[in-house]
Design an enzyme around this catalytic site. Structure first.
Site, short mmCIF file in Angstrom:
data_model
loop_
_atom_site.label_atom_id
_atom_site.label_comp_id
_atom_site.label_asym_id
_atom_site.label_seq_id
_atom_site.Cartn_x
_atom_site.Cartn_y
_atom_site.Cartn_z
N ARG A 1 0.85 -1.19 0.00
CA ARG A 1 0.00 0.00 0.00
C ARG A 1 0.89 1.24 0.00
O ARG A 1 1.72 1.41 0.89
CB ARG A 1 -0.90 0.00 1.24
CG ARG A 1 -1.72 1.26 1.34
CD ARG A 1 -2.69 1.30 2.50
NE ARG A 1 -3.34 2.59 2.44
CZ ARG A 1 -3.42 3.47 3.44
NH1 ARG A 1 -2.95 3.17 4.63
NH2 ARG A 1 -3.99 4.64 3.26
N HIS B 1 -3.04 11.03 0.37
CA HIS B 1 -2.52 10.85 1.73
C HIS B 1 -1.93 12.20 2.17
O HIS B 1 -0.74 12.33 2.44
CB HIS B 1 -1.51 9.71 1.77
CG HIS B 1 -1.29 9.10 3.13
ND1 HIS B 1 -1.45 7.74 3.39
CD2 HIS B 1 -0.93 9.65 4.31
CE1 HIS B 1 -1.18 7.50 4.66
NE2 HIS B 1 -0.86 8.63 5.25
N GLU C 1 -7.73 8.58 5.83
CA GLU C 1 -8.08 9.21 7.10
C GLU C 1 -8.65 10.62 6.95
O GLU C 1 -8.02 11.61 7.35
CB GLU C 1 -6.87 9.24 8.04
CG GLU C 1 -6.37 7.86 8.39
CD GLU C 1 -5.20 7.86 9.36
OE1 GLU C 1 -4.59 8.93 9.55
OE2 GLU C 1 -4.90 6.81 9.93
N ASN D 1 -7.49 1.82 9.73
CA ASN D 1 -6.20 2.12 10.33
C ASN D 1 -6.39 2.07 11.83
O ASN D 1 -7.15 2.87 12.40
CB ASN D 1 -5.71 3.50 9.91
CG ASN D 1 -5.46 3.59 8.40
OD1 ASN D 1 -5.47 2.57 7.70
ND2 ASN D 1 -5.21 4.79 7.92
N TYR E 1 -4.54 1.86 15.66
CA TYR E 1 -3.34 2.00 16.48
C TYR E 1 -3.59 1.78 17.97
O TYR E 1 -2.77 1.20 18.66
CB TYR E 1 -2.70 3.38 16.27
CG TYR E 1 -2.09 3.52 14.90
CD1 TYR E 1 -0.81 3.08 14.66
CD2 TYR E 1 -2.83 4.03 13.83
CE1 TYR E 1 -0.25 3.16 13.39
CE2 TYR E 1 -2.28 4.12 12.56
CZ TYR E 1 -1.00 3.68 12.35
OH TYR E 1 -0.45 3.74 11.10
N GLU F 1 -3.63 -0.05 7.97
CA GLU F 1 -2.48 0.36 8.78
C GLU F 1 -2.63 -0.22 10.18
O GLU F 1 -3.71 -0.14 10.78
CB GLU F 1 -2.40 1.90 8.95
CG GLU F 1 -2.02 2.65 7.71
CD GLU F 1 -1.96 4.16 7.93
OE1 GLU F 1 -1.78 4.61 9.09
OE2 GLU F 1 -2.09 4.89 6.94
C1 PNW Z 1 -1.77 7.63 10.45
N1 PNW Z 1 -4.79 10.04 15.65
O1 PNW Z 1 -1.99 8.87 11.04
C2 PNW Z 1 -1.33 7.98 9.04
O2 PNW Z 1 -2.13 7.42 8.05
C3 PNW Z 1 0.12 7.72 8.76
O3 PNW Z 1 0.54 8.52 7.69
C4 PNW Z 1 0.93 7.96 10.02
O4 PNW Z 1 2.30 7.90 9.78
C5 PNW Z 1 0.49 6.90 11.01
O5 PNW Z 1 -0.90 6.91 11.24
C6 PNW Z 1 1.20 7.01 12.35
O6 PNW Z 1 0.87 8.21 12.98
C7 PNW Z 1 -2.68 9.06 12.21
O7 PNW Z 1 -4.59 11.16 16.18
C8 PNW Z 1 -2.50 10.28 12.83
O8 PNW Z 1 -5.63 9.26 16.12
C9 PNW Z 1 -3.20 10.61 13.95
C10 PNW Z 1 -4.10 9.70 14.48
C11 PNW Z 1 -4.30 8.47 13.88
C12 PNW Z 1 -3.58 8.17 12.74
#
Ligand code: PNW
Length: 457
Positions: free
Chosen positions: A76, A120, A165, A290, A292, A350
């Site tokens: 991707r 992006h 996003e 995505n 995290y 992601e």
């Molecule tokens: C994503 N949040 O960004 C992006 O798609 C990537 O480009 C980035 O490098 C990656 O996550 C790591 O940060 C995010 O605030 C930025 O929840 C902020 C958030 C989530 C995803």
């Protein structure tokens, strides 16, 4: 435990253009808002920029060979709008487009399926100067750009993601000001979000006229949990859930916005024409997820406009982004998508973590915490698969340590460390681990016990 990943499950890794390519103005490319933002002193940690990044623009073919060695099924990446259309609209810059055509061809030669993201975050400055995503014409600009690429590469790219996003484009970009273009304005985000959704819908419509399938939007999702059982914290976590998780998906799936948003934005929330909401309703072929972390939410009446803050739990494992390691939340998120939106096809577009990795020793980089993070999240995805979630693939964020937006190069998410002195890519232990996972079609993620850390499932 039986390994639930089917043989045709797609294992991959993700990157984005401005974060890895470098040479942002090469071969006639037009500047993006990220180029401008990074070159504005004080916006990025250490005033770092994407001028060099991973120099992928000059190393793409070697990087594809590295991906093949690693064993990716899918890669991707994103296309920089301003490489293809330096002014954002109008004349195509053949040399910019050719870079992506060569990349796609190299991927296919190595049996790696391209998953291309159209946007992006690197809007051409020329469009920003016409109002950018605030301009009601922005969805048409985007659809024209998308059509150019569908026609040029559509027969070779099996998966398209329109926008990465939209929430991050909208909120850190236009409300909090942390990401480009760095606006802080309560009145802009609702319109920016609406135009991003219309842009997605228009691009999908164009794609359909070409008779093609496999296009979707990628959203950042995190389950919101109240920090205490108090009614105020419960209410705050419901608002934050509407704000982060439902804003874009409810619009897409149901053609309406969560009612909490009118309350959150107050007088800044406009009436949207019913016709435009009907146009936005468009399921696409899949949703890109995505994931995290989760949000642990406390009511904070003084914090405008949400009235809620995300806490950093003191007893949990944190990544260097300050994000809690919480694999259970991935299962929860996938089950929530199944239940709320009638089991849409999903790709995890992601998932990954930033940790402080040690320098190489004897050419090896040991990153046991990233290995544990990936293992636990792959297991969490497996749990959702077992419960009928239509999950079809998984991409690690990220292939390389790269330009982490406002954090510069201080935050490392990569499977490979990139030596800033000579651009050598060094596989971390997590790259070796992930290679085993892919080669065993997921089984290698089930071989070690999960560590006894609070957040792990
Ligand atoms: C994503 N949040 O960004 C992006 O798609 C990537 O480009 C980035 O490098 C990656 O996550 C790591 O940060 C995010 O605030 C930025 O929840 C902020 C958030 C989530 C995803």
């Amino acid at each position: 435990m039986a390994v639930p990943f089917p043989d045709d499950f797609l294992w991959g890794a993700a990157t984005s253009a401005y974060q890895i390519e470098g040479a942002p103005l090469a071969d006639g490319a037009g500047p993006s808002i990220w180029h401008r933002f990074a070159h504005t002193p004080g916006r990025v940690a250490g005033n770092e920029t994407g001028d060099l990044a991973c120099d992928h623009y000059h190393r793409a073919l070697d990087d594809v060979a590295l991906m093949a060695e690693l064993g990716l099924d899918v890669y991707r990446f994103s296309l920089a709008w301003g490489r293809v259309l330096p002014e954002g609209r109008g004349a195509v810059n053949r040399r910019g487009l050719d870079f992506y055509a060569r990349l796609v061809d190299a991927l296919l030669e190595h049996d790696i399926q391209p998953m291309a993201t159209l946007y992006h975050w690197d809007l051409p400055v020329a469009l920003h100067e016409r109002g950018g995503w605030l301009n009601p014409d922005s969805p048409h600009w985007f659809a024209d750009y998308a059509e150019t690429l569908f026609r040029a590469l559509g027969d070779r790219v099996p998966f398209w993601i329109t926008i990465n996003e939209p929430w991050v484009v909208t909120v850190p970009g236009y409300l909090d000001g942390q990401l480009a273009p760095g606006h802080r304005d309560l009145f802009e985000p609702p319109r920016v979000a609406h135009h991003l959704l219309l842009a997605h819908a228009e691009a999908v419509a164009v794609y359909r006229t070409l008779g093609r399938q496999q296009i979707g939007l990628a959203v950042n999702l995190e389950p919101q949990h109240p920090a205490s059982p108090s009614p105020a914290d419960l209410e705050a976590s419901r608002r934050r859930d509407a704000f982060i998780n439902r804003w874009f998906l409810d619009a897409l799936m149901f053609g309406r916005y969560p009612e909490e948003l009118a309350d959150i934005f107050g007088p800044a929330w406009p009436e949207f024409p019913a016709k435009s909401l009907e146009q936005i309703r468009c399921r696409g072929d899949f949703v890109g997820v995505n994931y995290y972390s989760r949000g642990l939410v406390r009511a904070a009446p003084d914090v405008a406009p949400l009235g809620a803050v995300r806490l950093t739990p003191s007893d949990a494992e944190l990544t260097t982004m300050g994000w809690e390691v919480y694999p259970k939340g991935l299962t929860e998120t996938l089950l929530w998508l199944r239940d709320r939106y009638a089991n849409p096809p999903l790709y995890i577009t992601e998932n990954g973590a930033a940790f402080d990795d040690p320098p190489p020793r004897n050419g090896r980089v040991e990153d046991p915490r990233r290995v544990a993070y990936l293992r636990a999240h792959i297991r969490a995805a497996a749990k959702a698969l077992e419960q009928g979630v239509d999950l079809r693939g998984y991409c690690v964020w990220s292939l390389f340590d790269n330009f982490e937006w406002a954090e510069g190069y201080s935050k490392c998410f990569g499977l490979y460390q990139v030596d800033p002195s000579d651009q050598t890519r060094r596989p971390k232990a997590s790259a070796r681990f992930y290679r085993e996972v892919m080669a065993s079609r997921g089984a290698a993620a089930f071989q070690e016990p999960t560590p006894p850390t609070a957040g792990y499932a």
